[in-house]
Design a protein around this motif. Structure first.
Motif, PDB file in Angstrom:
ATOM      1  N   ASP A   1      76.708  84.068  18.717  1.00 38.83           N
ATOM      2  CA  ASP A   1      75.849  83.438  17.427  1.00 38.83           C
ATOM      3  C   ASP A   1      74.334  83.374  17.605  1.00 38.83           C
ATOM      4  OD1 ASP A   1      76.135  82.183  14.854  1.00 38.83           O
ATOM      5  OD2 ASP A   1      75.674  80.252  15.944  1.00 38.83           O
TER       6      ASP A   1
ATOM      7  N   HIS B   1      71.482  81.182  25.503  1.00 32.66           N
ATOM      8  CA  HIS B   1      72.344  81.493  26.199  1.00 32.66           C
ATOM      9  C   HIS B   1      72.044  82.595  27.189  1.00 32.66           C
ATOM     10  CE1 HIS B   1      75.294  79.175  24.043  1.00 32.66           C
ATOM     11  NE2 HIS B   1      74.911  79.860  22.698  1.00 32.66           N
TER      12      HIS B   1
ATOM     13  N   PHE C   1      82.674  80.852  17.831  1.00 31.39           N
ATOM     14  CA  PHE C   1      82.834  79.462  17.680  1.00 31.39           C
ATOM     15  C   PHE C   1      83.611  78.682  16.569  1.00 31.39           C
ATOM     16  CE2 PHE C   1      79.770  82.082  15.435  1.00 31.39           C
ATOM     17  CZ  PHE C   1      79.886  81.622  14.034  1.00 31.39           C
TER      18      PHE C   1
ATOM     19  N   ASN D   1      78.811  80.946  28.890  1.00 36.17           N
ATOM     20  CA  ASN D   1      78.831  80.124  27.875  1.00 36.17           C
ATOM     21  C   ASN D   1      80.203  80.630  27.055  1.00 36.17           C
ATOM     22  OD1 ASN D   1      77.704  78.118  25.758  1.00 36.17           O
ATOM     23  ND2 ASN D   1      78.183  79.983  24.556  1.00 36.17           N
ATOM     24  N   GLU D   2      81.105  79.594  27.046  1.00 35.66           N
ATOM     25  CA  GLU D   2      82.301  79.559  26.209  1.00 35.66           C
ATOM     26  C   GLU D   2      83.297  81.090  26.331  1.00 35.66           C
ATOM     27  OE1 GLU D   2      81.280  78.835  22.046  1.00 35.66           O
ATOM     28  OE2 GLU D   2      81.051  76.868  22.422  1.00 35.66           O
TER      29      GLU D   2
ATOM     30  N   ASN E   1      81.314  72.091  24.831  1.00 35.41           N
ATOM     31  CA  ASN E   1      80.841  72.460  23.705  1.00 35.41           C
ATOM     32  C   ASN E   1      81.910  72.003  22.608  1.00 35.41           C
ATOM     33  OD1 ASN E   1      79.023  73.528  25.148  1.00 35.41           O
ATOM     34  ND2 ASN E   1      79.146  75.832  24.536  1.00 35.41           N
TER      35      ASN E   1
ATOM     36  N   TYR F   1      82.600  70.421  18.676  1.00 31.99           N
ATOM     37  CA  TYR F   1      82.138  70.395  17.253  1.00 31.99           C
ATOM     38  C   TYR F   1      83.138  69.540  16.418  1.00 31.99           C
ATOM     39  CZ  TYR F   1      78.469  73.794  18.751  1.00 31.99           C
ATOM     40  OH  TYR F   1      77.521  73.943  18.869  1.00 31.99           O
TER      41      TYR F   1
ATOM     42  N   TYR G   1      83.362  71.863  12.688  1.00 32.74           N
ATOM     43  CA  TYR G   1      84.399  72.880  12.844  1.00 32.74           C
ATOM     44  C   TYR G   1      85.823  72.176  12.681  1.00 32.74           C
ATOM     45  CZ  TYR G   1      80.567  76.304  13.922  1.00 32.74           C
ATOM     46  OH  TYR G   1      79.575  77.080  13.875  1.00 32.74           O
TER      47      TYR G   1
ATOM     48  N   GLU H   1      76.844  70.946  24.130  1.00 32.34           N
ATOM     49  CA  GLU H   1      77.014  71.255  22.440  1.00 32.34           C
ATOM     50  C   GLU H   1      77.579  70.398  21.774  1.00 32.34           C
ATOM     51  OE1 GLU H   1      77.636  75.570  21.076  1.00 32.34           O
ATOM     52  OE2 GLU H   1      76.499  76.311  22.877  1.00 32.34           O
TER      53      GLU H   1
ATOM     54  N   TRP I   1      73.334  70.531  20.028  1.00 35.54           N
ATOM     55  CA  TRP I   1      73.061  71.905  19.338  1.00 35.54           C
ATOM     56  C   TRP I   1      72.470  71.863  18.168  1.00 35.54           C
ATOM     57  CZ3 TRP I   1      73.016  76.080  21.978  1.00 35.54           C
ATOM     58  CH2 TRP I   1      72.975  77.205  21.524  1.00 35.54           C
TER      59      TRP I   1
ATOM     60  N   PHE J   1      67.874  78.410  14.239  1.00 34.59           N
ATOM     61  CA  PHE J   1      67.577  79.776  14.707  1.00 34.59           C
ATOM     62  C   PHE J   1      67.971  80.976  13.871  1.00 34.59           C
ATOM     63  CE2 PHE J   1      71.149  78.089  16.792  1.00 34.59           C
ATOM     64  CZ  PHE J   1      72.080  79.201  17.180  1.00 34.59           C
TER      65      PHE J   1
ATOM     66  N   ARG K   1      76.825  81.485   7.725  1.00 32.43           N
ATOM     67  CA  ARG K   1      75.479  80.978   8.118  1.00 32.43           C
ATOM     68  C   ARG K   1      74.546  81.289   7.041  1.00 32.43           C
ATOM     69  NH1 ARG K   1      77.413  78.787  11.490  1.00 32.43           N
ATOM     70  NH2 ARG K   1      77.717  79.324  13.776  1.00 32.43           N
TER      71      ARG K   1
ATOM     72  N   ASN L   1      71.567  79.893  11.878  1.00 30.10           N
ATOM     73  CA  ASN L   1      72.329  78.590  12.217  1.00 30.10           C
ATOM     74  C   ASN L   1      71.340  77.453  12.037  1.00 30.10           C
ATOM     75  OD1 ASN L   1      73.251  76.500  13.850  1.00 30.10           O
ATOM     76  ND2 ASN L   1      74.534  78.041  14.872  1.00 30.10           N
TER      77      ASN L   1
ATOM     78  N   LYS M   1      71.887  74.248  12.753  1.00 25.42           N
ATOM     79  CA  LYS M   1      72.283  72.827  13.386  1.00 25.42           C
ATOM     80  C   LYS M   1      70.888  72.444  14.052  1.00 25.42           C
ATOM     81  CE  LYS M   1      76.966  74.250  14.038  1.00 25.42           C
ATOM     82  NZ  LYS M   1      77.061  75.608  13.847  1.00 25.42           N
TER      83      LYS M   1
HETATM   84  C1  GCB Z   1      78.793  77.576  20.122  1.00 25.73           C
HETATM   85  C2  GCB Z   1      78.212  78.540  20.741  1.00 25.73           C
HETATM   86  C3  GCB Z   1      76.792  78.678  20.192  1.00 25.73           C
HETATM   87  C4  GCB Z   1      76.846  78.542  18.675  1.00 25.73           C
HETATM   88  C5  GCB Z   1      77.411  77.324  18.111  1.00 25.73           C
HETATM   89  C6  GCB Z   1      77.750  77.213  16.578  1.00 25.73           C
HETATM   90  O1  GCB Z   1      79.915  77.199  20.386  1.00 25.73           O
HETATM   91  O2  GCB Z   1      78.012  78.354  21.975  1.00 25.73           O
HETATM   92  O3  GCB Z   1      76.138  79.888  20.543  1.00 25.73           O
HETATM   93  O4  GCB Z   1      75.545  79.000  17.882  1.00 25.73           O
HETATM   94  O5  GCB Z   1      78.752  77.185  18.731  1.00 25.73           O
HETATM   95  O6  GCB Z   1      76.555  76.766  15.997  1.00 25.73           O
HETATM   96  O7  GCB Z   1      78.568  77.536  16.270  1.00 25.73           O
END
Ligand code: GCB
Length: 614
Positions: free
Chosen positions: A167, A335, A369, A417-418, A472, A474, A478, A512, A557, A562, A570, A574, A576
């Motif tokens: 992402d 990342h 994600f 990462n993930e 990580n 959400y 999410y 995150e 996060w 970005f 998006r 992003n 966040k």
């Molecule tokens: C995640 C990823 C990150 C994404 C983020 C998101 O889990 O590690 O790269 O940008 O979620 O905002 O969805």
């Protein structure tokens, strides 16, 4: 063992380093005609763009921004005749994602991996006292055999396009400085340090990798330049009496001057800034110099207007000022490993860094994600191409540790990462990556990886390899966002109870958490995407963090909005960020600032009240 030294460039009595940054010739090569047309000798274009920078955000046409394939750079440089008899190198801080380097038409290096340095030995190809031509053929195509992972597709009109399994925008180019180096024939290749603390002294264990037949002398100087310890020989221990330790947001740096002699002649010298400190995990705590540290900070990106992912010293300075203003003490280089100047700044400002290798996108999905929240599984590590991917991954681990091992700021290695961890075939892959990191790090720092949402206490087959666990999560975004946030909190607590029951007895850090927020949106009562909702979601998440004593850190996060690829998930990137992409605060910054300023940088024992979740 790497074929060249990754020591950061330095000019001193024995060495010369000259930056070649500036406006370089630039050309895309959609027909892959460069070699055929003789481009290694020089480019048939007058187009120029800055180095370092991503190439994507300068031009006004979309084909250039979205370009996938080969692209070329050229610069001329003059080699002074005083450098006769030296070993000459070109050192690239990073070229994303792969590069072939030509000096005066001769291929001098090839490198894959877009976030770590490499060198080209040009001693034979270069011409002294003359102008030389440096040409770089770069390529930004994504594959499943290199990291970060993704695919490259071809549209019906014949144009190629990147399909990342991650992402962030697939920025590419010569992203970091290029140096011309003149090194002595007998030189210092590498220096490695590790530390042990005693009652009123510190032991600094060192090894110097250097040309055979030389002798080595070392002086450790304190911040005033006074001699704190000295030693001789390529390996040994320096004892520092009454040392000043490097602390979180309380840094103290020594300078280690390593001198190489051939007979009584000085052959080479290298000066390393270093901080004396130890990092370890004990029980459910992360200890710095034996004291618990609770991580407060961010997942970040190297991302800014116009520069893209290129090193931008103005953004670097601003980001550190903002992180200090917030009361933060740490960040993760999500990342991928960042520019070396970032770690130098973190050393000097006393920030702890979780250094992440570019192993992202190891979950086959264009929206991992999101898909992870649906329980989707992909068995990512069971493919025919997995052994090739592992080689690229191990190479990046080796380069990252070689480059960053001496920075006091680096407290841990994040090795993925993930990734997809719910399938058995991930286990042998993980074991090799974790073992390599342990073998290469003279300081034996903690190793970890960031767990995606479907890597749960019940499903994750790899978490036991982590020295501390990075989640990580959400919840409230999410998972059950908006008015369902009360269910999100309940489910989050259920997951945390599950982790407790799994009995790993080690620290957990949230690497995150958060939700997208438009800096333009305010709404009362809140709705998702409004600044009010970002605050509410963070308050809920923090309440849960504070209920579990094994939670030993929170890195929201993201530090700033970005750039990502375009798509329905998006809004031009992003959002966040706690800060906008232009580094101005959203409302959440004030909430986090108040919270983090109330948590000390070290020595925080979570209160029993919070532990019970009252
Ligand atoms: C995640 C990823 C990150 C994404 C983020 C998101 O889990 O590690 O790269 O940008 O979620 O905002 O969805």
């Amino acid at each position: 063992m790497l074929p060249y030294s990754l020591l950061y460039p330095q000019t001193n009595t024995a060495r010369r380093a000259v930056k070649l940054d500036g406006m370089w010739k630039f050309s895309l090569d959609p027909q892959t005609q460069g070699e055929r047309e003789g481009w290694p000798q020089g480019l048939p274009t007058q187009e120029r763009i800055p180095v370092p920078a991503s190439f994507q955000d300068f031009f006004t046409d979309k084909d250039t921004r979205e370009y996938a394939g080969d692209f070329w750079y050229e610069i001329k440089f003059f080699l002074p005749r005083e450098w006769a008899g030296k070993r000459l190198f070109l050192r690239f801080g990073s070229v994303t994602h792969r590069a072939v380097v030509y000096c005066n038409g001769v291929e001098v290096a090839r490198h894959q991996g877009g976030f770590l340095p490499f060198c080209a030995d040009i001693t034979a190809a270069a011409r002294l006292d003359q102008e030389n031509t440096l040409v770089v053929k770069a390529n930004n195509e994504l594959t499943e055999t290199n990291i970060p992972c993704g695919r490259t597709i071809t549209l019906k009109n014949g144009k190629k396009m990147a399909k990342p399994y991650f992402d962030f925008f697939n920025y590419a180019g010569i992203h970091r400085s290029v140096h011309l180096l003149a090194l002595p024939q007998a030189s210092i290749q590498d220096v490695s340090l590790s530390f042990a603390l005693e009652e009123r002294a510190a032991q600094v264990r060192y090894t110097v990798d250097c040309a055979p037949g030389c002798t080595v002398a070392l002086s450790l100087l304190d911040a005033q330049g006074n001699l704190a310890a000295s030693g001789e020989g390529a390996e040994g221990v320096l004892t520092v009496k009454e040392p000043r330790l490097w602390g979180v947001r309380d840094p103290y740096l020594y300078r280690l001057v390593v001198t190489l002699f051939q007979g009584d002649q000085l052959a080479d010298q290298y000066t390393l800034e270093t901080g004396i400190r130890t990092v370890e995990v004990r029980g459910a705590q992360i200890l710095l110099n034996g004291k618990p540290v609770y991580l407060k900070g961010f997942g970040k990106h190297e991302d800014s207007d116009l520069f893209g992912r290129g090193f931008n010293p103005a953004a670097l300075k601003r980001d550190f000022e903002l992180m200090k203003w917030m009361g933060a003490n740490s960040f993760r280089t999500s990342h991928y490993p960042y520019a070396e100047e970032v770690y130098q700044m973190a050393d000097r400002e006393g920030f702890l860094v979780i250094d992440e290798v570019p192993a992202v996108g190891m979950f086959e999905s264009l929206m991992n994600f999101f898909d992870a929240t649906t329980g989707k599984q992909s068995g990512f590590f069971g493919k025919e191409t997995t052994p090739q991917l592992l080689q690229a991954h191990l190479q990046a681990v080796e380069e990252m540790i070689a480059r960053d091992k001496n920075h006091p700021c680096v407290m841990a290695w994040s090795l993925f990462n993930e990734p997809e961890t719910t399938n058995e075939n991930a286990v042998p892959y993980f074991e090799q990556v974790f073992a390599r990191a342990r073998e290469l790090d003279p300081q034996q720092r903690p190793r970890t990886f960031a767990l995606i949402g479907n890597s749960t206490p019940e499903t994750c087959k790899c978490v036991q390899l982590s020295d501390f666990v990075c989640l990580n999560r959400y919840y409230g975004w999410y998972n059950q966002g908006g008015y369902e946030i009360s269910d999100a909190e309940e489910n989050f607590r259920k997951e945390m109870d599950g982790w407790k029951a799994r009995g790993l007895h080690r620290p957990f850090v949230f690497t995150e958490y958060g939700g997208d927020t438009l800096s333009s949106e305010h709404k009362l009562p809140s709705v998702m995407w409004s600044q009010e909702y970002q605050r509410e979601a963070l308050e809920m998440l923090h309440r849960v963090f504070d209920s579990y004593d094994f939670v030993q850190g929170e890195q929201v996060w993201n530090f700033a909005d970005f750039q990502t690829g375009e798509g329905i998930m998006r809004v031009n990137g992003n959002k966040k960020g706690v800060f906008t992409r232009q580094r101005q605060p959203k409302d959440a910054a004030f909430l986090l600032k108040a919270r983090w300023e109330s948590i000390p940088h070290t020595g925080w024992e979570k209160s029993p009240r919070a532990q019970q979740g009252e």
